[in-house]
Design a protein around this motif. Structure first.
Motif, PDB file in Angstrom:
ATOM      1  N   ARG B 174       8.166   1.160  -8.916  1.00 27.01           N
ATOM      2  CA  ARG B 174       8.681  -0.159  -8.550  1.00 27.01           C
ATOM      3  C   ARG B 174       9.001  -0.193  -7.060  1.00 27.01           C
ATOM      4  N   ASP B 177       5.820  -0.926  -5.504  1.00 27.92           N
ATOM      5  CA  ASP B 177       5.537  -2.364  -5.600  1.00 27.92           C
ATOM      6  C   ASP B 177       6.289  -3.133  -4.529  1.00 27.92           C
ATOM      7  N   LEU B 178       7.526  -2.702  -4.289  1.00 22.30           N
ATOM      8  CA  LEU B 178       8.348  -3.392  -3.291  1.00 22.30           C
ATOM      9  C   LEU B 178       7.709  -3.267  -1.911  1.00 22.30           C
ATOM     10  N   ILE B 180       4.606  -2.731  -1.224  1.00 23.06           N
ATOM     11  CA  ILE B 180       3.338  -3.464  -1.183  1.00 23.06           C
ATOM     12  C   ILE B 180       3.560  -4.920  -0.785  1.00 23.06           C
ATOM     13  N   THR B 181       4.689  -5.494  -1.236  1.00 25.35           N
ATOM     14  CA  THR B 181       4.880  -6.923  -0.987  1.00 25.35           C
ATOM     15  C   THR B 181       5.222  -7.236   0.466  1.00 25.35           C
ATOM     16  N   ILE B 182       5.616  -6.239   1.236  1.00 23.89           N
ATOM     17  CA  ILE B 182       6.030  -6.525   2.622  1.00 23.89           C
ATOM     18  C   ILE B 182       4.807  -6.551   3.537  1.00 23.89           C
ATOM     19  N   PRO B 183       4.503  -7.713   4.137  1.00 26.24           N
ATOM     20  CA  PRO B 183       3.290  -7.801   4.956  1.00 26.24           C
ATOM     21  C   PRO B 183       3.398  -6.957   6.227  1.00 26.24           C
ATOM     22  N   ARG B 217      -0.388   5.347  -5.882  1.00 29.45           N
ATOM     23  CA  ARG B 217      -0.808   4.890  -7.214  1.00 29.45           C
ATOM     24  C   ARG B 217      -1.944   5.760  -7.757  1.00 29.45           C
ATOM     25  N   LEU B 264     -10.203   6.815   3.505  1.00 29.50           N
ATOM     26  CA  LEU B 264     -10.164   5.352   3.498  1.00 29.50           C
ATOM     27  C   LEU B 264      -8.970   4.846   4.286  1.00 29.50           C
ATOM     28  N   ARG B 330     -16.313  12.747  -1.261  1.00 26.34           N
ATOM     29  CA  ARG B 330     -16.250  12.237  -2.634  1.00 26.34           C
ATOM     30  C   ARG B 330     -17.341  12.881  -3.477  1.00 26.34           C
TER      31      ARG B 330
ATOM     32  N   ILE C  15      12.244  -6.683  -7.840  1.00 22.32           N
ATOM     33  CA  ILE C  15      11.453  -6.270  -6.670  1.00 22.32           C
ATOM     34  C   ILE C  15      11.403  -7.397  -5.657  1.00 22.32           C
ATOM     35  N   PHE C 483       6.261 -15.930   2.577  1.00 20.84           N
ATOM     36  CA  PHE C 483       6.416 -14.575   2.067  1.00 20.84           C
ATOM     37  C   PHE C 483       6.715 -14.581   0.572  1.00 20.84           C
ATOM     38  N   SER C 487       4.316 -12.716  -1.978  1.00 20.24           N
ATOM     39  CA  SER C 487       4.791 -11.518  -2.670  1.00 20.24           C
ATOM     40  C   SER C 487       4.921 -11.780  -4.168  1.00 20.24           C
ATOM     41  N   ASN C 494      -0.247  -7.576  -9.639  1.00 17.49           N
ATOM     42  CA  ASN C 494      -0.039  -6.192  -9.990  1.00 17.49           C
ATOM     43  C   ASN C 494       0.190  -6.028 -11.489  1.00 17.49           C
TER      44      ASN C 494
END
Lengths: 649, 355, 512
Positions: B174, B177-178, B180-183, B217, B264, B330, C15, C483, C487, C494
């Motif tokens: 989680r 996930d947090l 990931i959301t921050i640009p 992940r 990558l 690979r 989140i 945002f 998000s 996800n």
């Protein structure tokens, strides 16, 4: 086997032939290419409102559009010099009165785009949005409180607000209005009223959406006058009505998040400019203006192939603008592309595929030295330049300015744009203005000066035109520093200077140059470059600051807030009572010659105090498609479209 | 002709492979497979050469302003040097400002020569070769730092998450996930305004701190599968600690996935820095990166095309070869992958069949 | 399962809370909205500052101000979501509401094309592993993958817009292109055909010569200025599409399938003239979509009529063929309006634009004109986005399929004697698509905010543009609005990706 192959081949050939006949569709003759009449202007900000008096909407693009859609008493020409628009009316100081009065006459015969005659009642809204006293007394609210006025205007708190007395007087024939001030207004020529079609505001307040009949418009205009006087007199109904109009004025003309179509809301577009807002597409951020058939409030448009439709297209990116211009997506572009973009424009211009005007903007770069605290800071500044150190600090300031690489800075940053670029030598005026020549002759920046150190007289000139001259100045600067720090040398610095500069690309590129030249005079310069430098101008940890001022008018006292001891923009604690006296004189009534003389005196005091040096004007280019004629830029808003009437294809 | 031959080559295939894998350790096997991937080899060599080239040419500049640590490179100019901009005319008469002096055409009578400014000059007279190699150095730095930080964080978080499962896993995932959301633009703007131009290193560090999510992940997924395998049970029964099992037993088996996603990450980092520079939050002037060069000189495409093409060439070739190396790795790590059989192999196999 | 989803959704909100709190405070510390007022020389600066302070509640410290903002977001539960106001006083919600469709328009076509093309080429590349095609596709996709989006945009604009528009002035292909285009295109065609070295060179030669001849012909009839296909080519193209569809679905040797597909294509050709008679002014997006649905239904039934067995497969072929026939009819229609469109006053001979989302000067209610206009404005940004994101799908599809093809059950399928087509299409492809589904779900959620550079370069005012504006203007409420939406989508994407994965792959259990 063989036979099938032949058959197949034949069938294939036949099918191909048949198929190809389908390709040859009948070519439709191209429509007659009519003479071009649509001008597309690239804009990097995004238009958002017809109401530029709303402080949130006072952007360059909004001003550009507002200038095309509405005309008033004056405008700036290419010089830039203030010109009067005699098509709209005339104005002058009323002689013989005790206080200061200005009378504005609307030229008869003009009409708004819906046919309603323009008269002086249309000038009254200006008072509502300029005078806090009116707003408070008319029950609209105190503009300086957190609730503010019902009219959210950026004009409250100006010198009009401070000095206006009572209500403007409307003449009996409703064709002129007289403003009463408590004292002379130095910028009286620019701070007068502008016209607003008040009858449409009343109609909108009634919930109308369509254009009204001539009779109804006449009634609405009368109603506005009644509301305007009634609210001031304390009439509750009139106050409520005016407050409702205020909400409409504040909100309905803004299109931050909505589209506009003049067919659906024609009332909002009523105006007296040469062009009228036809539509705004919020998704594409495209503004379309169409010719106003009833236009008679300004210069008549060009007789040959005038521009009939003006479109503002949103192009954020500099490179995108250059390519869009090349592809014909836009016909006119103004901005400051990078050096690389400029050289591309130049090569296009030399290949004769576009027209290009190099130029300067009203923004100028300068270096300031701190002598004390800025407004709002309490700590005492005790740095090397502090005025409390007397002669020592003054010598150090002079040394710092002498060693400051004005010439190299200007060449590095302007050469790519303009091979004829030169130093700016005045803080108050720009080249091309009425006063620049006279001021620079007296302000000590272009004439030779001298300083006596230990009995020897050294001559210097701030107007450096070569590296050799700069080196000579630096030698004198070092001597000045050595007067107080005898061991100082180019390799051993004696004074640490904390210089605040913005993170803007062209400034940062020059960091090393400044450090190197100042080191020659015994200064060790450290740079503080942050993007929030604007908030830190008053912090007294910074001994020196390099940033830019924007000059958006040519009033005699435009620079006063920067140099008055108690000026709102005096971030570096400058304090000189003689200078204050001269600056206050500039706020009074003066002839052109007097203004030039006063400004020259003021600047020479500033130069003597070694407070600041102007460096250069920011570059700006105007590029336009081949086939468009009459484009001339001016550094002051509304920049490129000031002479729209001369535009033609 | 297809049917018959394919049967032949199928059997031949397996026999060849059998022979190849006999008696080799995992590492040897991977190396052997990797060095058979021609594009990956060329790319690896190219990367090595380009690193050598840009760091030897531009020298190495470390340390602060007051205590600089500098090893000068063989190129005599630096990014701060400015000289008079050369003004020439092309054969077609077009005005060229700061044209490149590099001449690779041996047949024009002048032979091959480098000249004063091989990549030309920008419009104010900087030597563009110095700028480009400095930019390449910085971009490679960004790439490596982001790869290192992101790789380490991703691996550790993914490994711990996948190995311990349960609450640890939930919390860590989680958290992922947090992040990931921050640009990235926001991170860039915060760094830009608060830290100013501290240099490329802090920027890369921060980007790395936010770039590990994808890797974590993947590693987690790999660990979830691997931890159920017999050899892990065996290690556990033998009393190995969790750390030992993770790092000594499972991690080597997950190396394929990790290395591939790190490559990558590397090529992504170089482009990420470019994008940030474009919106003004990347490496700050006066320092340069390939990203700032590209965004600064993209307008010069017509007037001075060399200013447009050179940084583009470096960025694309570096990203391209990193990707190819990743592809080679690979293939090398995947035991099931078959390689293309050369004509020689096939001929040999047929010979074997006949015998 | 439901409990699991419920828990995940609850956690997702936590989140969102955490990340929005972080971002809010980071941005509030990073930039001061009052900064731009400091340089102003306005005399009522103090008033302006106090006004903005009051409006944006700048006197409240950021952590506390966050909760004021959050309260507005929570008002969604009492019926009105409130993201607050921008600095300029506009409604954040309205601005976002206007920007989302713009971004969607920009990214939808590009994403769909990237997915379809990327997966097809990736699959082809995997099937022909280590072939010429595979190598060149690997190279091309890595190359595109390595391109900075604004760098490629400069090139696209220069050649595909400015260059193409200049070319259209004469409409005649010049000699260097006459030779260059066939040589390059021929290589691609021959690469797709594949085969041994000799066959490759023969197909290359034939393709190049054929293309060369075609270009001469197109020059002669001035096709580029007034293009069109005509009924015969419409039929041939749709027949070709039908045969390929039938072949992929039921095998190229299946005669009934081919007949069914040809029937549908023939119906399309018969409808050519009636379709062309419909005035463009009558049409709109809804009507065209309706026509499309009707033709697919007709296709389904027409093909189904051939069926003796495998009715559903034939119906699928019929529907797909009808769909492509419809697309070809529309393409032909667009070609017919091309000439008048290009020569209209609004376009004045330069149809491919470099900026903007639509031409507002074009006042027409002819649907085909509008469609052409939208498509042309989409051309460059779509190409740019597609080239770059398509590379990822090629790589993933290729490696995913390769992995599956090495599985034991594929060996078993081959051993059963199934044809290669059946093995690939029925067995391998379906399983290879599982990880791709999750990738797509995840990618789609990031699209709304992810195209900010593309939007800036092509002058589109979408989510990315207002996001960048909000960052540079320190417009915190606006920034938080964008945002929050992006998000939210990311977190939901996800979650969906996880759910889709477990739904598609029975081996994955969730909740553990």
């Amino acid at each position: 086997m063989k036979a099938t192959r032949v058959t197949r081949a034949l069938a294939l050939t036949a099918a191909t032939a048949l198929a190809l006949t389908g390709l040859a569709t009948v070519a439709i003759a191209p429509a007659d290419a009519a003479a071009k009449s649509t001008l597309i202007i690239g804009d990097g900000l995004g238009w958002s409102s017809l109401n530029v008096n709303n402080p949130d909407e006072n952007s360059a693009i909004n001003n550009d559009v507002a200038y095309l859609t509405g005309q008033g008493f004056q405008y700036y020409d290419a010089a830039p010099k203030l010109q009067r628009n005699t098509y709209f009316g005339s104005f002058d100081i009323v002689k013989g009165t005790k206080d200061f009065e200005v009378k504005y006459n609307v030229k008869p015969g003009q009409v708004w785009s819906d046919g309603t005659p323009i008269d002086a009642v249309d000038l009254l809204l200006s008072h509502i949005i300029n005078s806090s006293a009116y707003s408070i007394k008319a029950g609209l609210g105190d503009p300086s409180s957190t609730e503010g006025s019902a009219f959210y205007s950026g004009n409250y708190g100006g010198s009009y607000d401070h000095n206006i007395v009572g209500l403007p007087t409307l003449s009996k024939d409703h064709m002129s209005v007289t403003l009463h001030y408590s004292k002379f207004q130095p910028d009286w020529e620019t701070q007068g009223p502008g016209g607003t079609p008040v009858h449409t505001l009343e109609a909108l307040a009634d919930g109308k959406t369509t254009l009204q009949s001539a009779a109804a418009n006449k009634a609405y205009k009368a109603k506005f006058l009644a509301d305007y006087t009634g609210a001031y007199a304390g009439n509750k109904a009139a106050q409520t009505r005016l407050a409702a109009i205020g909400k409409i004025w504040t909100n309905d003309y803004n299109f931050d998040s909505a589209s506009y179509d003049s067919a659906a809301k024609p009332l909002l577009a009523v105006s007296n400019g040469a062009y009228l807002l036809k539509s705004y597409n919020n998704a594409t951020q495209t503004v379309t203006l169409d010719l106003n058939p009833k236009y008679n409030s300004g210069h008549p448009l060009s007789k040959v192939n005038p521009v009939k439709t003006i479109v503002f297209k949103y192009v954020q990116d500099g490179t995108a603008s250059v390519q869009a211009l090349q592809n014909g997506d836009i016909n006119l572009y103004q901005g400051a592309p990078g050096a690389a973009g400029y050289s591309t424009l130049q090569s296009l211009a030399s290949a004769n595929s576009i027209g290009l005007l190099g130029g300067t903007s009203g923004t100028y770069e300068h270096i300031d030295l701190r002598t004390g605290n800025g407004p709002g800071t309490s700590d005492d500044y005790n740095g090397p330049f502090a005025s409390s150190h007397g002669q020592k600090a003054k010598d150090l300031r002079l040394a710092f300015l002498l060693a400051f690489p004005r010439f190299a800075t200007m060449t590095n940053q302007l050469k790519p744009f303009n091979s004829n670029a030169s130093l700016l030598n005045s803080n108050f005026t720009l080249p091309g203005s009425l006063y620049y020549k006279a001021v620079t002759a007296k302000n000590g920046l272009t004439t030779g000066q001298s300083v006596t150190i230990a009995g020897t007289k050294y001559s210097y000139n701030f107007n450096v035109t070569s590296e050799a001259q700069q080196t000579a100045n630096e030698a004198i600067a070092l001597k000045l520093v050595q007067k107080w720090y005898p061991t100082a040398s180019a390799t051993k610095s004696a004074v640490n200077i904390n210089l605040l500069r913005s993170g803007r690309q062209m400034r940062v590129e020059n960091n090393a140059v400044i450090v190197q030249h100042e080191a020659n005079a015994g200064f060790s310069v450290s740079n503080a470059t942050t993007s929030n430098w604007l908030n830190r101008l008053s912090e007294n940890q910074f001994d020196a600051e390099e940033f830019a001022w924007v000059l958006n008018n040519t009033n005699a006292d435009a620079s006063n807030p920067n140099y008055l001891s108690d000026g709102g923009n005096n971030h570096t604690g400058w304090n000189d009572s003689a200078l204050d006296g001269i600056l206050h004189k500039l706020e009074g009534k003066n002839s052109t010659a007097q203004i030039a003389a006063l400004q020259g005196q003021a600047e020479s005091i500033i130069t003597n105090n070694a407070w600041t040096l102007p460096i250069y004007q920011w570059p700006q280019v105007t590029a336009f498609s081949k086939g468009l004629f009459g484009v001339k830029g001016t550094p002051i808003s509304p920049t490129y479209d000031w002479n729209y009437w001369e535009w033609h294809f | 002709m297809t049917e018959k031959n394919s049967t032949v080559s199928n059997t031949a295939d397996s026999s060849i492979e059998m022979k190849e894998t006999a008696g080799l350790s995992q590492g040897q096997l991977v190396r052997k497979r990797f060095f058979r991937h021609r594009a990956a080899n060329i790319s690896l060599a190219y990367l090595f050469l380009i690193v050598l080239f840009v760091f030897s040419a531009g020298g190495i500049h470390l340390g602060s302003k007051d205590a600089p640590f500098t090893i000068p490179g063989w190129w005599h100019l630096t990014i701060n040097d400015m000289s008079q901009v050369s003004i020439t005319h092309s054969p077609s008469g077009q005005l060229l400002i700061g044209a490149p002096t590099l001449d690779l055409n041996p047949f024009d009578g002048n032979g091959i020569s480098v000249g004063a400014h091989p990549f030309g000059q920008d419009t104010i007279g900087h030597d563009y070769f110095s700028l480009v190699i400095r930019g390449a150095q910085q971009s490679i730095m960004v790439m490596l730092v982001v790869g290192l930080i992101g790789g380490l964080m991703g691996t550790i978080i993914g490994a711990v998450s996948g190995y311990f499962r349960g609450l640890t896993d939930s919390v860590l995932m989680r958290f992922t996930d947090l992040i990931i959301t921050i640009p990235t633009v926001i991170i860039g703007s915060v760094i830009g305004s608060r830290l100013g131009n501290l240099g490329v290193f802090p920027l890369a560090l921060f980007l790395g701190l936010f770039a590990w999510t994808g890797l974590a992940r993947l590693v987690r997924g790999e660990f979830l599968t691997l931890r159920e395998r017999e050899f892990v049970d065996a290690a556990r029964v033998a009393g190995a600690s969790a750390g030992r099992i993770i790092f000594k037993h499972i991690l080597p088996n997950a190396m394929g996935v990790i290395i591939v996603s790190v490559t990558l990450l590397l090529s992504g980092a170089i482009l990420l820095e470019t994008a940030l520079s474009y919106v003004g939050f990347g490496v700050q002037s006066p320092d340069v990166s390939l990203g700032t060069l590209i965004s600064q000189y993209q307008d010069s495409f017509q007037a001075s095309p060399w200013l447009f093409w050179w940084p583009g060439f470096f960025i694309i070739s570096i990203a391209l070869s990193v990707n190819f190396v990743g592809d080679g790795l690979r293939d090398a790590f995947d035991p099931r992958q078959k390689r293309k059989l050369s004509r020689k192999d096939l001929a040999q196999a047929k010979q074997v069949e006949k015998n | 399962m439901l409990a699991f989803i419920g828990r995940r959704i609850a956690i997702s909100f936590l989140i969102l809370f955490g990340s929005s709190f972080l971002v809010y405070n980071m941005e509030a510390i990073a930039g001061d909205p009052l900064a731009s007022l400091a340089e102003s020389s306005a005399r009522n600066k103090a008033y302006l500052i106090s006004r903005l302070t009051a409006q944006l509640q700048l006197d409240v410290p950021p952590p506390a101000r966050y909760f004021i903002w959050l309260k507005g977001v929570f008002s969604i539960f009492i019926g009105h979501l409130d993201f607050g106001k921008t600095r300029a006083g506009g409604s954040v919600l309205e601005l976002i509401g206007a920007a989302v469709p713009v971004t969607l328009r920009l990214v939808t076509a590009a994403t769909v094309l990237a997915i379809v093309l990327g997966i097809s080429i990736g699959v082809l590349s995997a099937i022909r592993q280590y072939s010429r095609l595979d190598y060149s596709m690997t190279f091309v996709s890595f190359l595109f993958f390595s391109l900075p989006v604004f760098w490629i945009a400069v090139l696209l604009k220069q050649y595909f817009a400015i260059g193409f528009n200049d070319f259209l002035a004469s409409g005649q292909v010049t000699m260097p292109f006459m030779i260059g285009i066939p040589l390059a295109l021929g290589l691609i065609i021959a690469g797709f055909i594949g085969g041994e070295r000799r066959r490759f060179w023969i197909s290359y030669g034939l393709a190049a010569v054929g293309l060369f001849a075609l270009l001469i012909l197109l020059n002669l009839i001035n096709w580029f200025q007034s293009p069109g296909l005509g009924i015969v080519l419409v039929f041939l193209f749709s027949a070709g599409a039908g045969i390929v569809i039938a072949g992929l679905n039921m095998g190229f040797e299946h005669k009934t399938a081919r007949k069914a597909a040809l029937t549908v294509a023939a119906i399309g050709a018969v409808l050519y003239y009636p379709f062309n008679l419909i005035p463009g002014e009558w049409l709109n997006l809804g009507l065209v979509a309706l026509l499309g649905v009707i033709s697919i239904v007709v296709g389904v039934f027409a093909a189904g009529a051939w069926a003796k067995e495998d009715r559903s497969a034939l119906r699928r072929i019929g529907g797909l063929t009808a769909f492509f026939t419809g697309l070809i009819l529309i393409l032909d229609k667009l070609m017919q309006v091309w000439n008048p469109y290009v020569n209209s006053d609004a376009i004045s001979g330069r149809p491919v634009p470099t900026i903007s989302a639509a031409n507002d000067l074009l006042s027409t209610n002819n649907y085909w004109w509008q469609l052409l206009d939208v498509l042309l404005h989409l051309l460059l940004p779509t190409l740019g986005i597609m080239l770059i994101s398509f590379a990822g799908y090629v790589r993933y599809a290729r490696s995913s399929l390769l992995e599956v093809m090495n599985m034991d059950y594929i060996r078993t399928a081959r051993a059963k004697g199934l044809t290669e087509r059946t093995v690939v299409v029925r067995h391998a492809l379906r399983n290879a698509m599982i990880p791709l589904t999750t990738l797509i779900a995840f990618d789609l959620s990031g699209l709304i905010g992810g195209a900010f550079i593309t939007e800036a370069i092509y002058g589109w005012k979408g989510m990315g543009t207002i996001f960048l504006q909000s960052v540079s203007n320190q417009d915190l409420n606006l920034l938080m609005g964008v945002f929050f939406l992006t998000s939210f989508l990311a977190v939901m994407g996800n979650l969906l990706a996880d759910l889709a994965y477990s739904a598609l792959d029975p081996r994955i259990r969730i909740g553990k």
